[in-house]
Scaffold this motif. Sequence first.
Motif, PDB file in Angstrom:
ATOM      1  N   GLY A  91      -8.793  17.885 -20.346  1.00 44.36           N
ATOM      2  CA  GLY A  91      -9.094  16.461 -20.573  1.00 44.36           C
ATOM      3  C   GLY A  91      -8.140  15.634 -20.807  1.00 44.36           C
ATOM      4  N   ARG A  92      -6.871  15.960 -20.999  1.00 47.07           N
ATOM      5  CA  ARG A  92      -5.877  15.048 -21.338  1.00 47.07           C
ATOM      6  C   ARG A  92      -5.455  14.336 -20.253  1.00 47.07           C
ATOM      7  N   PRO A  93      -5.173  13.211 -20.634  1.00 48.25           N
ATOM      8  CA  PRO A  93      -4.654  12.117 -19.481  1.00 48.25           C
ATOM      9  C   PRO A  93      -3.453  12.649 -18.788  1.00 48.25           C
ATOM     10  N   PRO A  94      -3.474  12.799 -17.253  1.00 49.42           N
ATOM     11  CA  PRO A  94      -2.343  13.319 -16.540  1.00 49.42           C
ATOM     12  C   PRO A  94      -1.153  12.915 -16.751  1.00 49.42           C
ATOM     13  N   ILE A  95      -0.942  11.526 -17.159  1.00 45.27           N
ATOM     14  CA  ILE A  95       0.453  11.179 -17.379  1.00 45.27           C
ATOM     15  C   ILE A  95       1.073  11.638 -18.733  1.00 45.27           C
ATOM     16  N   GLU A  96       0.152  11.804 -19.587  1.00 46.19           N
ATOM     17  CA  GLU A  96       0.572  12.342 -20.883  1.00 46.19           C
ATOM     18  C   GLU A  96       1.089  14.000 -20.673  1.00 46.19           C
ATOM     19  N   THR A  97       0.453  14.459 -19.831  1.00 45.75           N
ATOM     20  CA  THR A  97       0.479  16.044 -19.547  1.00 45.75           C
ATOM     21  C   THR A  97       1.850  16.164 -18.936  1.00 45.75           C
ATOM     22  N   LEU A  98       2.049  15.119 -17.814  1.00 45.55           N
ATOM     23  CA  LEU A  98       3.399  15.113 -17.418  1.00 45.55           C
ATOM     24  C   LEU A  98       4.474  14.858 -18.249  1.00 45.55           C
ATOM     25  N   SER A  99       4.426  13.876 -19.158  1.00 46.80           N
ATOM     26  CA  SER A  99       5.515  13.638 -20.017  1.00 46.80           C
ATOM     27  C   SER A  99       5.733  14.941 -21.044  1.00 46.80           C
ATOM     28  N   LYS A 100       4.779  15.639 -21.207  1.00 53.56           N
ATOM     29  CA  LYS A 100       4.875  16.807 -22.067  1.00 53.56           C
ATOM     30  C   LYS A 100       5.584  17.811 -21.386  1.00 53.56           C
ATOM     31  N   GLY A 101       5.293  17.966 -20.059  1.00 51.76           N
ATOM     32  CA  GLY A 101       6.036  19.068 -19.324  1.00 51.76           C
ATOM     33  C   GLY A 101       7.486  18.548 -19.102  1.00 51.76           C
ATOM     34  N   ILE A 102       7.681  17.267 -18.961  1.00 48.09           N
ATOM     35  CA  ILE A 102       9.139  16.895 -18.845  1.00 48.09           C
ATOM     36  C   ILE A 102      10.094  17.364 -20.085  1.00 48.09           C
ATOM     37  N   ALA A 103       9.039  17.010 -21.144  1.00 41.89           N
ATOM     38  CA  ALA A 103       9.934  17.264 -22.477  1.00 41.89           C
ATOM     39  C   ALA A 103      10.201  18.706 -22.604  1.00 41.89           C
ATOM     40  N   VAL A 104       9.342  19.682 -22.278  1.00 39.79           N
ATOM     41  CA  VAL A 104       9.534  20.905 -22.353  1.00 39.79           C
ATOM     42  C   VAL A 104      10.951  21.397 -21.799  1.00 39.79           C
ATOM     43  N   VAL A 105      11.432  20.886 -20.672  1.00 45.42           N
ATOM     44  CA  VAL A 105      12.410  21.062 -19.885  1.00 45.42           C
ATOM     45  C   VAL A 105      13.833  20.500 -20.614  1.00 45.42           C
ATOM     46  N   VAL A 106      13.556  19.047 -20.733  1.00 44.33           N
ATOM     47  CA  VAL A 106      14.702  18.232 -21.581  1.00 44.33           C
ATOM     48  C   VAL A 106      15.056  18.965 -22.909  1.00 44.33           C
ATOM     49  N   GLU A 107      14.195  19.321 -23.688  1.00 43.63           N
ATOM     50  CA  GLU A 107      14.331  19.534 -24.902  1.00 43.63           C
ATOM     51  C   GLU A 107      14.939  20.905 -25.054  1.00 43.63           C
ATOM     52  N   ARG A 108      14.653  21.809 -23.805  1.00 45.47           N
ATOM     53  CA  ARG A 108      15.318  23.141 -23.813  1.00 45.47           C
ATOM     54  C   ARG A 108      16.811  22.743 -23.332  1.00 45.47           C
ATOM     55  N   ILE A 109      17.044  22.045 -22.575  1.00 46.35           N
ATOM     56  CA  ILE A 109      18.502  21.656 -22.145  1.00 46.35           C
ATOM     57  C   ILE A 109      19.354  21.127 -23.604  1.00 46.35           C
ATOM     58  N   ALA A 110      18.788  20.261 -24.288  1.00 44.92           N
ATOM     59  CA  ALA A 110      19.343  19.970 -25.254  1.00 44.92           C
ATOM     60  C   ALA A 110      19.556  20.721 -26.385  1.00 44.92           C
TER      61      ALA A 110
END
Length: 213
Positions: A91-110
């Motif tokens: 039920g989470r807003p899709p843009i929030e879900t997208l942002s969380k997915g992006i954060a998974v990758v970016v934070e892993r790279i960092a």
Amino acid sequence: MPAKAGVWGGRTAAERHAERRQRLIDAATEIWVDSGWAAVTMRGVCARTSLNDRYFYDHFADRDELLATVWDGMKDDLMAKLVTVLTEDSGRPPIETLSKGIAVVVERIAADPGWAQIMFGHHVGSAVLEQRRTAVLHQATDIMVGVAKPFLKPDADVLGLRMDALVGIGGFVELMTAWQSGLLDVDAPDVIDHCSRLGATLAAAYLDTSRAD
């Protein structure tokens, strides 16, 4: 007391076999991070592990299979984390879900530049790695389209969504490649914010965000 049959040094044959395989994978990972995928060779990996080539060929048909094993292990770990984040709250807003997915990758790279070197480094010249890079791009696209479907506008162009998702994810991968290579002087939160805003722009034509309430 005599050792149990098949046990040597407190480990079974299967345990020793698995340990040698992991040592080869770890050595290949270290060489790849230090010098790129092309530097991963049977001789180099065996030298680093002090194992002879017989043990290498007990586990891998050739270097390509070893490279694929290293890549697949890291890719599977990433995709599992992404699927968890993207599907944990329907039920989470899709843009929030997208942002969380992006954060998974970016934070892993960092947090792990070595991981980023393998996942987002240049693989030109390796057919097995180029094929996997293409496959994971389409796998990620399938996941994103699936996450978006409950929020689609009634007249949404699903094929258009898929094409835009593919463009967006492909561009994201290239951005991550440039960032991990040091070509962009920007920190992780700014990368997440920029990519999230771009994703929201692409999604606006397809998603009815009022349905996320």
